[in-house]
Design a protein around this motif. Structure first.
Motif, PDB file in Angstrom:
ATOM      1  N   GLY A  44       0.777  -1.234   0.000  1.00 12.14           N
ATOM      2  CA  GLY A  44       0.000   0.000   0.000  1.00 12.14           C
ATOM      3  C   GLY A  44       0.806   1.280   0.000  1.00 12.14           C
ATOM      4  N   ALA A  45       2.115   1.204   0.249  1.00 13.15           N
ATOM      5  CA  ALA A  45       2.963   2.401   0.280  1.00 13.15           C
ATOM      6  C   ALA A  45       3.647   2.580  -1.075  1.00 13.15           C
ATOM      7  CB  ALA A  45       4.000   2.287   1.377  1.00 13.15           C
ATOM      8  N   PRO A  46       3.728   3.810  -1.590  1.00 13.36           N
ATOM      9  CA  PRO A  46       4.332   4.030  -2.909  1.00 13.36           C
ATOM     10  C   PRO A  46       5.796   3.590  -2.958  1.00 13.36           C
ATOM     11  CG  PRO A  46       3.112   5.978  -2.199  1.00 13.36           C
ATOM     12  CD  PRO A  46       3.186   5.063  -1.009  1.00 13.36           C
ATOM     13  N   ILE A  47       6.190   3.026  -4.097  1.00 10.48           N
ATOM     14  CA  ILE A  47       7.587   2.652  -4.318  1.00 10.48           C
ATOM     15  C   ILE A  47       8.044   3.230  -5.642  1.00 10.48           C
ATOM     16  CG2 ILE A  47       7.609   0.553  -2.915  1.00 10.48           C
ATOM     17  CD1 ILE A  47       7.148  -1.063  -5.478  1.00 10.48           C
ATOM     18  N   ARG A  48       9.363   3.319  -5.788  1.00  8.81           N
ATOM     19  CA  ARG A  48       9.960   3.905  -6.988  1.00  8.81           C
ATOM     20  C   ARG A  48      11.301   3.231  -7.245  1.00  8.81           C
ATOM     21  NH1 ARG A  48       8.267   6.964 -11.296  1.00  8.81           N
ATOM     22  NH2 ARG A  48      10.074   7.940 -12.299  1.00  8.81           N
ATOM     23  N   VAL A  49      11.630   3.059  -8.514  1.00 10.47           N
ATOM     24  CA  VAL A  49      12.935   2.516  -8.867  1.00 10.47           C
ATOM     25  C   VAL A  49      14.039   3.500  -8.478  1.00 10.47           C
ATOM     26  CG1 VAL A  49      12.044   1.128 -10.789  1.00 10.47           C
ATOM     27  CG2 VAL A  49      12.768   3.497 -11.193  1.00 10.47           C
ATOM     28  N   SER A  50      15.280   3.022  -8.505  1.00 12.90           N
ATOM     29  CA  SER A  50      16.419   3.890  -8.223  1.00 12.90           C
ATOM     30  C   SER A  50      16.651   4.854  -9.387  1.00 12.90           C
ATOM     31  CB  SER A  50      17.679   3.055  -7.994  1.00 12.90           C
ATOM     32  OG  SER A  50      18.233   2.623  -9.233  1.00 12.90           O
ATOM     33  N   SER A  51      17.520   5.807  -9.180  1.00 16.16           N
ATOM     34  CA  SER A  51      17.865   6.774 -10.232  1.00 16.16           C
ATOM     35  C   SER A  51      19.184   6.426 -10.909  1.00 16.16           C
ATOM     36  CB  SER A  51      17.951   8.182  -9.632  1.00 16.16           C
ATOM     37  OG  SER A  51      18.940   8.223  -8.604  1.00 16.16           O
ATOM     38  N   GLN A  52      19.675   5.203 -10.688  1.00 12.54           N
ATOM     39  CA  GLN A  52      20.980   4.824 -11.220  1.00 12.54           C
ATOM     40  C   GLN A  52      20.980   4.846 -12.748  1.00 12.54           C
ATOM     41  OE1 GLN A  52      24.360   4.672 -11.528  1.00 12.54           O
ATOM     42  NE2 GLN A  52      24.125   3.887  -9.436  1.00 12.54           N
ATOM     43  N   ALA A  53      21.908   5.590 -13.333  1.00 12.07           N
ATOM     44  CA  ALA A  53      22.002   5.699 -14.788  1.00 12.07           C
ATOM     45  C   ALA A  53      23.331   5.202 -15.333  1.00 12.07           C
ATOM     46  CB  ALA A  53      21.786   7.147 -15.214  1.00 12.07           C
TER      47      ALA A  53
END
Length: 258
Positions: free
Chosen positions: A135-144
């Protein structure tokens, strides 16, 4: 695609997780399919439960499952079920087995669930609605940058057997790498802990639920040629946290394979 479908996916996954835990670390019979992959009474029972629940809620929709085949798969609304993703983990008492559920409309995955019953973790991704963990938002890393990436390599033994030169390259790629299996590395990517996941020798029910979760969390998932894998695809995939990282992985895969 509606919020009601997301609710259905979440509730059905909760039922499946509870059912799977009822068999986990218990004495259950194991059979082996023609490809030497194991299947248990738990796989069959969980899928039967899920199919019945989908049919109760959406009696006209199509269903594709790993253990019980397909029904009405020409319908524009299709559910895809992998009742226990990681049966080898399941039968050996290892908690990193999952339950996968995807909802597709006109062939495109709209909602995906990666449930980890033994960890009490449920990852849900919906097109246009973002991704969540319990139920809590998740996001991928910003690794480029590939040189700084954390990479998980699924089915490494199969990759080594079929493409030893590629495997050698992968073992020198990224900042940190681990050999792994099944769906959990993809969940870790969606939640920002892992930057790249290579996967190999997959069927549609192995990856269709992964794509909505990873994409809704901001990541990318394609086959090794950069194409979007759909319900008729079987083979290898790569998932990455950012487009820049994904492009670097595709370049590596093209250059390292014969």
């Amino acid at each position: 695609m509606t919020t009601d479908i997301v609710k259905d996916c979440t509730e059905i996954s909760a039922l499946a997780s509870k059912a799977a835990l009822g068999f986990f670390r218990k004495q259950i019979g194991v059979e082996f399919k023609s490809d030497d992959s194991p299947v248990t009474h738990a796989d069959k029972s969980v899928e039967a439960l899920v199919r019945a629940e989908i049919a109760r809620r959406h009696p006209d929709h199509g269903i594709l499952g790993e253990e019980h085949g397909q029904e009405r798969t020409d319908h524009p609304d299709l559910w895809v079920v992998d009742p226990i993703d990681g049966t080898r983990s399941f039968i050996s008492g290892h908690p990193l087995f999952g339950f996968l559920l995807a909802y597709l409309h006109d062939g495109a995955p709209q909602v995906g669930v990666i449930a980890m019953p033994a960890l009490d973790e449920t990852y849900v991704g919906a097109s246009g609605q973002g991704a969540t963990l319990n139920g809590a938002p998740i996001r991928v890393s910003s690794q480029a940058m590939l040189d700084h990436a954390i990479i998980y390599i699924n089915e490494g033994d199969k990759i080594f057997a079929d493409h030893p030169d590629l495997f050698a390259v992968l073992m020198r790629t990224g900042k940190t790498r681990r050999l792994s299996y099944d769906c959990y590395p993809h969940a870790l990517l969606a939640s920002g802990h892992v930057d790249v996941v290579l996967d190999y020798d997959l069927k549609p029910y192995d990856f269709l639920a992964l794509r909505p979760v990873i994409e809704a969390a901001g990541g990318c998932l394609t086959d090794w040629q950069g194409n979007i894998p759909r319900a008729d695809y079987e083979g290898a995939i790569v998932a990455s946290a950012t487009p820049e990282l994904h492009d670097q992985m595709l370049t590596l895969l093209r250059g390292a394979r014969p």
